[in-house]
Design a protein around this motif. Structure first.
Motif, PDB file in Angstrom:
ATOM      1  N   UNK A  41     -59.874 -43.968  -8.843  1.00 28.88           N
ATOM      2  CA  UNK A  41     -59.367 -44.487  -7.389  1.00 28.88           C
ATOM      3  C   UNK A  41     -58.432 -43.697  -6.531  1.00 28.88           C
ATOM      4  N   UNK A  42     -58.506 -42.233  -7.132  1.00 27.84           N
ATOM      5  CA  UNK A  42     -57.428 -41.632  -6.041  1.00 27.84           C
ATOM      6  C   UNK A  42     -58.233 -40.775  -5.177  1.00 27.84           C
ATOM      7  N   UNK A  43     -57.669 -40.055  -4.276  1.00 22.00           N
ATOM      8  CA  UNK A  43     -58.365 -39.232  -3.331  1.00 22.00           C
ATOM      9  C   UNK A  43     -57.952 -37.814  -3.461  1.00 22.00           C
ATOM     10  N   UNK A  44     -58.189 -36.615  -3.877  1.00 22.69           N
ATOM     11  CA  UNK A  44     -59.563 -36.613  -4.599  1.00 22.69           C
ATOM     12  C   UNK A  44     -59.597 -37.460  -6.068  1.00 22.69           C
ATOM     13  N   UNK A  45     -60.860 -37.756  -6.305  1.00 18.63           N
ATOM     14  CA  UNK A  45     -61.049 -38.768  -7.512  1.00 18.63           C
ATOM     15  C   UNK A  45     -61.573 -37.890  -8.700  1.00 18.63           C
ATOM     16  N   UNK A  46     -61.202 -38.260  -9.726  1.00 16.40           N
ATOM     17  CA  UNK A  46     -61.875 -37.850 -11.180  1.00 16.40           C
ATOM     18  C   UNK A  46     -61.601 -39.018 -12.182  1.00 16.40           C
ATOM     19  N   UNK A  47     -62.574 -39.588 -12.409  1.00 15.75           N
ATOM     20  CA  UNK A  47     -62.379 -40.426 -13.690  1.00 15.75           C
ATOM     21  C   UNK A  47     -61.899 -40.068 -14.993  1.00 15.75           C
ATOM     22  N   UNK A  48     -62.068 -38.629 -15.083  1.00 12.02           N
ATOM     23  CA  UNK A  48     -61.637 -38.074 -16.491  1.00 12.02           C
ATOM     24  C   UNK A  48     -60.260 -37.581 -16.340  1.00 12.02           C
ATOM     25  N   UNK A  49     -59.640 -37.763 -15.272  1.00  8.71           N
ATOM     26  CA  UNK A  49     -58.136 -37.370 -15.105  1.00  8.71           C
ATOM     27  C   UNK A  49     -57.185 -38.405 -15.850  1.00  8.71           C
ATOM     28  N   UNK A  50     -55.917 -38.047 -15.883  1.00 10.91           N
ATOM     29  CA  UNK A  50     -55.115 -38.812 -16.513  1.00 10.91           C
ATOM     30  C   UNK A  50     -54.862 -40.086 -15.949  1.00 10.91           C
ATOM     31  N   UNK A  51     -55.151 -40.298 -14.805  1.00  9.18           N
ATOM     32  CA  UNK A  51     -54.920 -41.375 -13.798  1.00  9.18           C
ATOM     33  C   UNK A  51     -53.436 -41.487 -13.373  1.00  9.18           C
ATOM     34  N   UNK A  52     -52.855 -40.388 -13.376  1.00  6.88           N
ATOM     35  CA  UNK A  52     -51.389 -40.387 -12.876  1.00  6.88           C
ATOM     36  C   UNK A  52     -51.287 -40.659 -11.331  1.00  6.88           C
ATOM     37  N   UNK A  53     -52.193 -40.240 -10.530  1.00  6.87           N
ATOM     38  CA  UNK A  53     -52.272 -40.478  -9.298  1.00  6.87           C
ATOM     39  C   UNK A  53     -52.385 -41.910  -8.925  1.00  6.87           C
ATOM     40  N   UNK A  54     -52.951 -42.744  -9.769  1.00 10.41           N
ATOM     41  CA  UNK A  54     -53.056 -44.192  -9.499  1.00 10.41           C
ATOM     42  C   UNK A  54     -51.525 -44.855 -10.070  1.00 10.41           C
ATOM     43  N   UNK A  55     -50.786 -44.231 -10.963  1.00 12.37           N
ATOM     44  CA  UNK A  55     -49.697 -44.763 -11.351  1.00 12.37           C
ATOM     45  C   UNK A  55     -48.611 -44.446 -10.015  1.00 12.37           C
ATOM     46  N   UNK A  56     -48.673 -43.027  -9.525  1.00 14.15           N
ATOM     47  CA  UNK A  56     -47.763 -42.707  -8.373  1.00 14.15           C
ATOM     48  C   UNK A  56     -47.956 -43.621  -7.187  1.00 14.15           C
ATOM     49  N   UNK A  57     -49.378 -44.066  -6.786  1.00 10.51           N
ATOM     50  CA  UNK A  57     -49.535 -45.128  -5.896  1.00 10.51           C
ATOM     51  C   UNK A  57     -48.976 -46.252  -6.004  1.00 10.51           C
ATOM     52  N   UNK A  58     -48.639 -46.854  -7.308  1.00 11.01           N
ATOM     53  CA  UNK A  58     -47.988 -48.106  -7.480  1.00 11.01           C
ATOM     54  C   UNK A  58     -46.458 -47.895  -7.706  1.00 11.01           C
ATOM     55  N   UNK A  59     -45.962 -46.742  -7.209  1.00  7.70           N
ATOM     56  CA  UNK A  59     -44.447 -46.477  -7.250  1.00  7.70           C
ATOM     57  C   UNK A  59     -43.889 -46.146  -8.490  1.00  7.70           C
TER      58      UNK A  59
END
Length: 462
Positions: free
Chosen positions: A140-158
């Motif tokens: 769900x990040x931009x850029x996106x890659x489902x195989x990343x650690x998803x850290x960008x999504x955690x950052x977006x949540x603060x």
């Protein structure tokens, strides 16, 4: 959850590799790798508690030995064990014969070679906004890659980390003045730079950590040309490069406090110095109450070491996770099965003294397309999960950025995850943090039957 172990297993530091283990008093039946390198003419000897000086002298006399160093870290001071010494023996005596002679002596608890550890990072050819830093992305990040650690999504949540959470980097040194690392380095308030060991831990002016290879407080030796300490600087950036500062890369944690336990030098590192490095962090936590949640261990090589396992267990008893690279296979560059061929230190089982959990987390590497990296070791019972490890951009010396591949690169994503979870869950124990990491993995076909969880790192909920 883990592990099988071998009597002797090769260990090669990992930008690419790391190794497996055995429980105290129990060796497993995993096949051993070809004889691993050790320091010629040196042995680590653990004497039994109460052994007299005469008895110790008799034991060393079996090998024509002499004591080079008594290893007595602050973390060992109240363990009730006998002396652990680094001994030198006559050079014409084969190492196997020397170990056998020592182990047969009634004053000796164990004797083992002083193994050599190394790393073998590979560089390819810079970061978050341009699509390079895929290991931090999520679906769900931009850029996106489902195989990343998803850290960008955690950052977006603060959730961007906290400077009140500490991690130890047991590795090469770190260019702590790097513009993406300088805000997060530890400044020791217990031992200011004045030429005195103010906190009594045996290390004078350990302001940012300690160089156990050089036995000094200089944790970076690469100069302005960046000749050394790239590997340690790279893994540190993945854990905690400053985020949101408009330059370079971002770590899993934008804020975290890292401490250097440098033990790898120009010729690699030794078991003796690895033990001292692990115990350094245990003492910092138990004596000063620093919230050290994990150490990052992107290295390997050598065989089983009871002395090193004892140190890892002391850390585990203090609530410190030992997060280790699963290894990069052998000379053929193809990943090995750690269930059948032990790889240290990732296979160690840290469960002594009644711990209800294993403090070791072993990490395999995956690519940006979700495949297991071809070089990555695996193990259905000995490797816990996968994380981004191919084409990983991070900080390097001097003030540069580079792309490396290896299980060494996957491991700091998981160490960063431990710190990120701890930042948002202030009372979490080491067991809770480990369970959060393993229970949140995303099922991944390339890791099915190849790791304990069958999945890849996911910090989106952290």
């Amino acid at each position: 959850m883990k592990k099988l172990f071998a009597l002797l297993a090769t260990m090669a530091l990992c930008s690419m590799a790391i190794p497996p283990a055995y429980m105290q008093g129990q060796r497993n039946d995993a096949a051993s790798r070809q004889e691993a390198p050790s320091v010629p003419g040196e042995a680590l000897v653990q004497f039994k508690a109460g052994a007299s000086d005469d008895a110790k002298g008799r034991a060393l006399g079996r090998i024509g030995g002499e004591v080079l160093e008594e290893i007595r870290t602050a973390a060992m001071r109240h363990d009730g064990r006998g002396d652990l010494v680094l001994a030198r023996f006559q050079p014409d005596l084969p190492a196997a014969a020397a170990m056998r002679a020592l182990r047969e002596d009634p004053a000796v608890e164990f004797a083992e070679p002083n193994w050599i550890y190394t790393h073998q990072a590979t560089s390819n050819d810079p970061y978050y906004t341009d699509g390079s830093l895929w290991g931090m992305y999520g679906d769900a990040t931009s850029p996106a890659n489902q195989y990343g650690s998803q850290a960008g999504e955690a950052w977006a949540a603060g959730h961007t980390g906290s400077s009140s959470v500490y991690v130890g980097v047991i590795d090469e040194g770190i260019q702590f003045t790097h513009p993406d690392l300088d805000a997060n380095v530890w400044n020791n308030p217990f031992d200011p730079v004045d030429g005195v060991d103010n906190d009594g831990n045996g290390y004078v002016d350990d302001i940012h950590g300690w160089d156990f290879d050089g036995n000094n407080n200089t944790i970076y030796d690469g100069g302005t040309q960046g000749r050394l300490d790239d590997h340690g600087t790279h893994v540190t950036g993945t854990i905690g490069a400053e985020g949101g500062n408009g330059i370079g890369v971002a770590g899993v944690n934008w804020q975290v406090t890292y401490i250097s336990g440098k033990f790898l030098g120009r010729r690699g590192g030794t078991t003796a110095n690895a033990i001292k490095a692990v115990d350094y962090f245990t003492d910092l936590k138990t004596r000063h109450g620093l919230r050290i949640v994990a150490t990052n261990n992107s290295w390997g090589g050598g065989g089983f070491s009871q002395g090193l396992l004892d140190a890892i267990n002391r850390g585990g008893d203090a609530g410190i996770l030992f997060i280790a690279a699963a290894g990069n296979g052998g000379s053929d560059g193809v990943g090995d099965n750690n269930d059948t061929t032990a790889n240290y230190p990732s296979n160690y089982q840290c469960t002594s003294n009644g711990k209800s959990y294993d403090c070791v987390i072993a990490v395999a590497a995956i690519t940006s397309s979700g495949a297991k990296s071809s070089f990555s070791n695996f193990g259905a019972t000995t490797v816990d999960l996968g994380a981004p490890g191919s084409g990983v951009w991070s900080t390097t010396a001097f003030n540069t950025y580079s792309s490396y591949s290896g299980t060494s690169m996957a491991t700091p994503h998981v160490t960063g995850a431990a710190a990120l979870y701890a930042a948002s869950n202030s009372g979490a124990s080491a067991a809770t943090i480990k369970n959060a990491i393993l229970s949140s993995t995303v099922p991944t076909s390339s890791l099915s039957g190849k790791t304990v969880t069958g999945g890849r790192l996911n910090v989106s909920g952290f």
